[in-house]
Scaffold this active site. Sequence first.
Site, PDB file in Angstrom:
ATOM      1  N   ASN A   9       0.873  -1.173   0.000  1.00 21.84           N
ATOM      2  CA  ASN A   9       0.000   0.000   0.000  1.00 21.84           C
ATOM      3  C   ASN A   9       0.912   1.226   0.000  1.00 21.84           C
ATOM      4  OD1 ASN A   9      -1.820   2.047   0.460  1.00 21.84           O
ATOM      5  ND2 ASN A   9      -2.253   1.487   2.581  1.00 21.84           N
ATOM      6  N   LYS A  11       0.191   4.212  -0.219  1.00 18.06           N
ATOM      7  CA  LYS A  11      -0.446   5.409   0.362  1.00 18.06           C
ATOM      8  C   LYS A  11      -0.199   6.604  -0.569  1.00 18.06           C
ATOM      9  CE  LYS A  11       0.187   3.427   4.893  1.00 18.06           C
ATOM     10  NZ  LYS A  11      -0.051   3.567   6.312  1.00 18.06           N
ATOM     11  N   HIS A  95      -9.699   0.921   4.736  1.00 15.51           N
ATOM     12  CA  HIS A  95      -8.421   1.115   5.428  1.00 15.51           C
ATOM     13  C   HIS A  95      -8.660   2.038   6.622  1.00 15.51           C
ATOM     14  CE1 HIS A  95      -4.323   2.364   6.279  1.00 15.51           C
ATOM     15  NE2 HIS A  95      -3.929   1.305   5.605  1.00 15.51           N
ATOM     16  N   GLU A  97      -7.081   4.423   7.791  1.00 13.33           N
ATOM     17  CA  GLU A  97      -6.891   5.866   7.534  1.00 13.33           C
ATOM     18  C   GLU A  97      -8.142   6.458   6.892  1.00 13.33           C
ATOM     19  OE1 GLU A  97      -3.135   5.578   5.449  1.00 13.33           O
ATOM     20  OE2 GLU A  97      -2.187   4.940   7.312  1.00 13.33           O
ATOM     21  N   GLU A 167      -5.778  -5.385  10.340  1.00 11.40           N
ATOM     22  CA  GLU A 167      -4.779  -4.343  10.554  1.00 11.40           C
ATOM     23  C   GLU A 167      -5.078  -3.605  11.856  1.00 11.40           C
ATOM     24  OE1 GLU A 167      -2.714  -3.069   6.767  1.00 11.40           O
ATOM     25  OE2 GLU A 167      -4.494  -1.844   6.902  1.00 11.40           O
ATOM     26  N   GLY A 173       1.937   1.958  10.788  1.00 15.07           N
ATOM     27  CA  GLY A 173       2.868   3.078  10.695  1.00 15.07           C
ATOM     28  C   GLY A 173       3.507   3.461  12.021  1.00 15.07           C
ATOM     29  N   SER A 205       2.992  -2.511  10.357  1.00 18.18           N
ATOM     30  CA  SER A 205       4.437  -2.527  10.603  1.00 18.18           C
ATOM     31  C   SER A 205       5.088  -3.881  10.291  1.00 18.18           C
ATOM     32  CB  SER A 205       4.741  -2.086  12.045  1.00 18.18           C
ATOM     33  OG  SER A 205       4.326  -0.752  12.243  1.00 18.18           O
TER      34      SER A 205
HETATM   35  C1  PEP Z   1      -0.974  -0.053   5.850  1.00 18.56           C
HETATM   36  O1  PEP Z   1      -0.907   1.074   5.394  1.00 18.56           O
HETATM   37  O2  PEP Z   1      -1.935  -0.776   5.548  1.00 18.56           O
HETATM   38  C2  PEP Z   1       0.095  -0.514   6.745  1.00 18.56           C
HETATM   39  C3  PEP Z   1       0.005  -1.703   7.257  1.00 18.56           C
HETATM   40  O3  PEP Z   1       1.141   0.351   6.969  1.00 18.56           O
HETATM   41  P1  PEP Z   1       2.549   0.003   7.698  1.00 18.56           P
HETATM   42  O4  PEP Z   1       3.047  -1.292   7.104  1.00 18.56           O
HETATM   43  O5  PEP Z   1       3.428   1.166   7.371  1.00 18.56           O
HETATM   44  O6  PEP Z   1       2.260  -0.131   9.162  1.00 18.56           O
END
Ligand code: PEP
Length: 246
Positions: A9, A11, A95, A97, A167, A173, A205
């Site tokens: 992803n 972003k 997601h 976010e 997630e 992040g 992460s």
């Molecule tokens: C994500 O954006 O779905 C995500 C898991 O980000 P990160 O791996 O940076 O934690």
Amino acid sequence: MRTLLVAGNWKMHGNRASNRALLDAVLAGIESLQGVECAVCVPFPYLGEVAGRLATTRLAWGAQNVSEHAQGAFTGEVSAPMLAEFGCRYVLVGHSERRQLYRETDAVVAAKFAAVLAQGMTPILCLGETLEERDAGRTEQVVGRQLEAVFALNEKKSFEKAVVAYEPVWAIGTGRTASPVQAQEVHAFLRTRLLPQTRILYGGSVKRENAAALFSMKDVDGGLIGGASLVAGDFTAIARAAQRRD
Ligand code: PEP
């Protein structure tokens, strides 16, 4: 047998030149991989170019969001038919976010999920609890509620094709990853509500250092990778770690 999926992803990162360099390096890095599917979910303006670059490769691509509406006066939105026209395979829906920053409700996420499926694409449905919810012992209640909203609009059968990504919001992040056991617990809970063939990814992460341990868990069928998907060596190392847990 579920084929593991490692999806990046990006972003809101990248530009045309950096995207080209990243894709070239990822393609070289995954060339010899077996038994793993890889994908990248890229910002809207780059979809056409990325589609062209990846057309004859083994790297699939997807979008990070979609409108729940098929067309109309929705300034700034992008519909599922528009994505499908480019040959898009995956679309992230829900997601955290989007849920947190853009106030997407469970009902809107469910409608987006349906819109993606209706166009023959594969939704990657993101679910997860906040730290506060986990600390209050409400993880299963929260992810269960997020899933129920999708079932209210979509048949269980739609999960033959759809992908789910667990997630935990506190791990996205932040550099703080769910332990393999914590991830497996939630994945096992989700599995009881999904189908044996539904792929359930872990996201939050994931790094080259922790990927193999996470992917060794029985119900962790790959990863949704944010930050590490922007570094070709890291993304491909994670994809290598997914090369089968038989
Ligand atoms: C994500 O954006 O779905 C995500 C898991 O980000 P990160 O791996 O940076 O934690």
